[in-house]
Write a protein that holds these residues in place. Structure first.
Motif, short mmCIF file in Angstrom:
data_model
loop_
_atom_site.label_atom_id
_atom_site.label_comp_id
_atom_site.label_asym_id
_atom_site.label_seq_id
_atom_site.Cartn_x
_atom_site.Cartn_y
_atom_site.Cartn_z
N ASN A 207 -33.74 -78.78 47.09
CA ASN A 207 -32.58 -79.64 47.32
C ASN A 207 -31.33 -78.78 47.37
OD1 ASN A 207 -31.73 -79.09 44.66
ND2 ASN A 207 -33.07 -80.71 43.86
N PRO A 208 -30.13 -79.39 47.58
CA PRO A 208 -28.92 -78.59 47.69
C PRO A 208 -28.59 -77.78 46.46
CG PRO A 208 -28.57 -80.79 48.55
CD PRO A 208 -29.90 -80.78 47.90
N THR A 209 -29.12 -78.15 45.32
CA THR A 209 -28.82 -77.41 44.10
C THR A 209 -29.73 -76.21 43.93
OG1 THR A 209 -30.37 -78.58 42.72
CG2 THR A 209 -28.21 -79.58 43.00
N MET B 263 -27.31 -89.77 34.50
CA MET B 263 -27.27 -88.56 35.30
C MET B 263 -28.70 -88.07 35.52
SD MET B 263 -24.28 -86.60 33.29
CE MET B 263 -22.75 -87.37 32.91
N ASN B 264 -29.26 -88.34 36.66
CA ASN B 264 -30.68 -88.14 36.83
C ASN B 264 -31.06 -87.66 38.20
OD1 ASN B 264 -31.27 -91.17 35.09
ND2 ASN B 264 -29.61 -90.01 35.08
N ALA C 263 -27.58 -83.00 36.40
CA ALA C 263 -27.58 -82.10 35.26
C ALA C 263 -27.24 -80.67 35.69
CB ALA C 263 -28.93 -82.14 34.56
N PHE C 264 -27.83 -80.24 36.79
CA PHE C 264 -27.57 -78.89 37.30
C PHE C 264 -26.10 -78.73 37.68
CE2 PHE C 264 -27.09 -75.87 40.74
CZ PHE C 264 -27.78 -74.76 40.29
N LEU C 265 -25.57 -79.69 38.44
CA LEU C 265 -24.19 -79.57 38.92
C LEU C 265 -23.18 -79.73 37.79
CD1 LEU C 265 -24.52 -81.49 42.31
CD2 LEU C 265 -24.26 -79.02 41.96
N ALA D 84 -17.71 -79.02 41.81
CA ALA D 84 -19.05 -79.59 41.60
C ALA D 84 -19.21 -80.95 42.27
CB ALA D 84 -19.33 -79.72 40.10
N THR D 85 -18.11 -81.62 42.60
CA THR D 85 -18.20 -82.93 43.25
C THR D 85 -18.64 -82.81 44.71
OG1 THR D 85 -16.50 -83.84 41.79
CG2 THR D 85 -16.89 -85.01 43.85
N ILE D 86 -18.27 -81.73 45.36
CA ILE D 86 -18.61 -81.56 46.78
C ILE D 86 -20.12 -81.57 47.01
CG2 ILE D 86 -18.44 -79.99 48.75
CD1 ILE D 86 -15.68 -79.12 47.59
#
Length: 469
Positions: free
Chosen positions: A14-16, A1-2, A189-191, A228-230
């Motif tokens: 980024n989107p996050t 997960m990176n 990690a954020f999501l 969170a998958t979206i």
């Protein structure tokens, strides 16, 4: 997960919402010192895993408010959850991450794209099959594990709801592994952290406010994962990373081909089997201990849940090893492989030793959170004071297995896992069924298996290291 951004434009987000200014390319990771590269990849995932530990403790606590039957029910389902996690997180997903890392290390971005597309299609298919299998076979499985009455009914319903959404769970795991393979740690990690925090909020709402009970806990998990998958999908398919897969998974770039699937499955199948064999062993051991009564079943379930949570902490370092070893292997930098393993292994052993010492001293720090039942606490005390001694060896095995997977040699840890589980189960059955021994004999057998497994893996890695000279 990176995390890795395709273009690190200063100030761009980024989107996050995370800045891409500090993104690293595979070349930059390989140029950094081994310790710095490991820490850079491990810390975001480790921070997320701390959130995961918190969320899982809260989840178990909320379920425990429903009574000991509910604890026993999720104890039956927990090994099945580990199977799902293994298939995508450390199995097929790890195969995709390893293949992507090696392709990027060799500077072959189109090969990495093909692997990502084939991996996503494979993940969707496996998610659908897994969900159907649990919907049809949950009651039979839990009955075979020794569950009866209310525990059997609760476990069956809970599992059918939770794994009825396996398509979501498997998709999210594969998207994370694509990012892991390219050296991208921060976005997943954020999501993942956001999903877990949302789960903490939704679980009591669905369980107690909505009045859905144990089913509400399963619905809370699925809802959090879906939300969170979206954004994960938007990031991966939006071309913001180093790998740019097409969303038309029924028509991958270059068509369905043998090479990307082989690259995924030659690591993914052995890695999946390693995990599945381990968790099959947990299922059988759960069944063995269930014969002693519900206190043993609940205590062993809580103990294995703690093991999973504990292993979440060094997981970030293990995934860093897989990615970095894969990149180093692709770039033909063998000396860095050894450096990554030694440094990550030292950190992980330190983490596991502290945890082992703490739980050996006060097992009630974990079990006492969920129950006051004297029988459960007694079995739990035996569990940590015997199996807990082997925790550092489990950490060593975790790092070495990831290194072998990064090298594309996942059959080595798989073979060892099969041998270890078979040996442990045989000895456990002999001790309990033929010799009339109690839970402590089972726990001692598991601990001995952990020590032997780590020792053999270390010897095999040292031999492999010598062959590079």
């Amino acid at each position: 997960m990176n995390e890795l951004s395709a273009a690190a434009v200063p100030g761009k987000t980024n989107p996050t919402g995370a800045s891409t200014q500090r993104a690293s390319t595979p070349e930059q990771l390989l140029a950094a010192t081994p310790l710095r590269a490991i820490v850079q990849l491990a810390l975001p995932t480790t921070a997320m895993m701390v959130v995961a530990v918190t969320a899982n403790v809260a989840y178990t606590y909320f379920v425990s408010r429903l009574g000991d039957d509910a604890i026993a029910a999720i104890s039956l389902v927990f090994p099945i959850s580990l199977v799902a996690i293994t298939l995508m997180g450390t199995g097929i997903g790890a195969g995709a991450a390893s293949a992507i890392a090696r392709a990027l290390g060799a500077r072959q971005p189109r090969a990495a794209q093909a692997v990502a597309e084939h991996g996503l299609a494979l993940g969707l298919g496996l998610g659908a099959l897994f969900g159907v299998a649990i919907l049809g076979g949950a009651r039979i499985l839990f009955s075979a594990m020794g569950a009866t009455g209310a525990v059997l009914a609760s476990a069956t319903t809970y599992a059918r709801v939770l794994f009825g959404g396996a398509l979501v769970t498997f998709s999210a795991a594969m998207l994370d592994n694509i990012l892991r393979g390219e050296g991208n740690v921060r976005v997943p990690a954020f999501l993942s952290s956001a999903s877990l925090l949302l789960q903490i909020v939704l679980t009591p709402l669905f369980m107690f406010v909505a009045g859905w009970g144990l089913v509400g806990a399963a619905i809370a998990t699925l809802t959090s994962q879906l939300l969170a998958t979206i954004p994960r999908a938007r990031y991966v398919f939006g071309g913001r990373g180093a790998v740019h897969p097409s969303w038309r998974l029924w028509r991958p770039s270059g068509g369905f081909a043998r090479t990307p699937l082989v690259d995924i499955l030659r690591v993914g199948i052995p890695a999946s089997l390693s995990g599945l064999v381990n968790y099959l062993g947990i299922i059988v051991l759960t069944a063995i201990l269930a014969r002693f009564g519900e206190a043993h079943l609940a205590a062993y379930g809580l103990g294995t849940r703690f093991n999973f949570l504990l292993l979440s902490l060094p997981f970030g370092f293990a995934t860093a090893v897989l990615t970095l070893v894969g990149m180093a292997a692709g770039a033909r930098q063998a000396e860095r492989v050894t450096a990554y393993v030694i440094r990550a292994g030292a950190i992980v052993v330190g983490i596991m030793t502290v945890a082992a010492a703490l739980l050996w001293w006060r097992p009630e720090l974990w079990f006492g959170v969920f129950t006051r039942d004297a029988g459960i606490l007694t079995v739990g005390r035996h569990y940590f004071r015997i199996i807990g001694l082997s925790f550092p060896f489990v950490g060593v095995s975790m790092v070495l297995a990831s290194a072998f997977q990064g090298l594309g040699r996942a059959t080595i840890p798989m073979t060892l896992a099969v041998v270890r589980v078979i040996a442990v189960l045989i000895v456990a059955v002999i001790c309990t069924r033929w010799l009339g021994m109690a839970d402590r004999a089972v726990f001692a057998t598991v601990a001995a298996g952990n020590v032997m497994s780590a020792t053999v893996l270390l010897v095999l890695f040292v031999r492999l290291r010598r062959s590079w000279r």
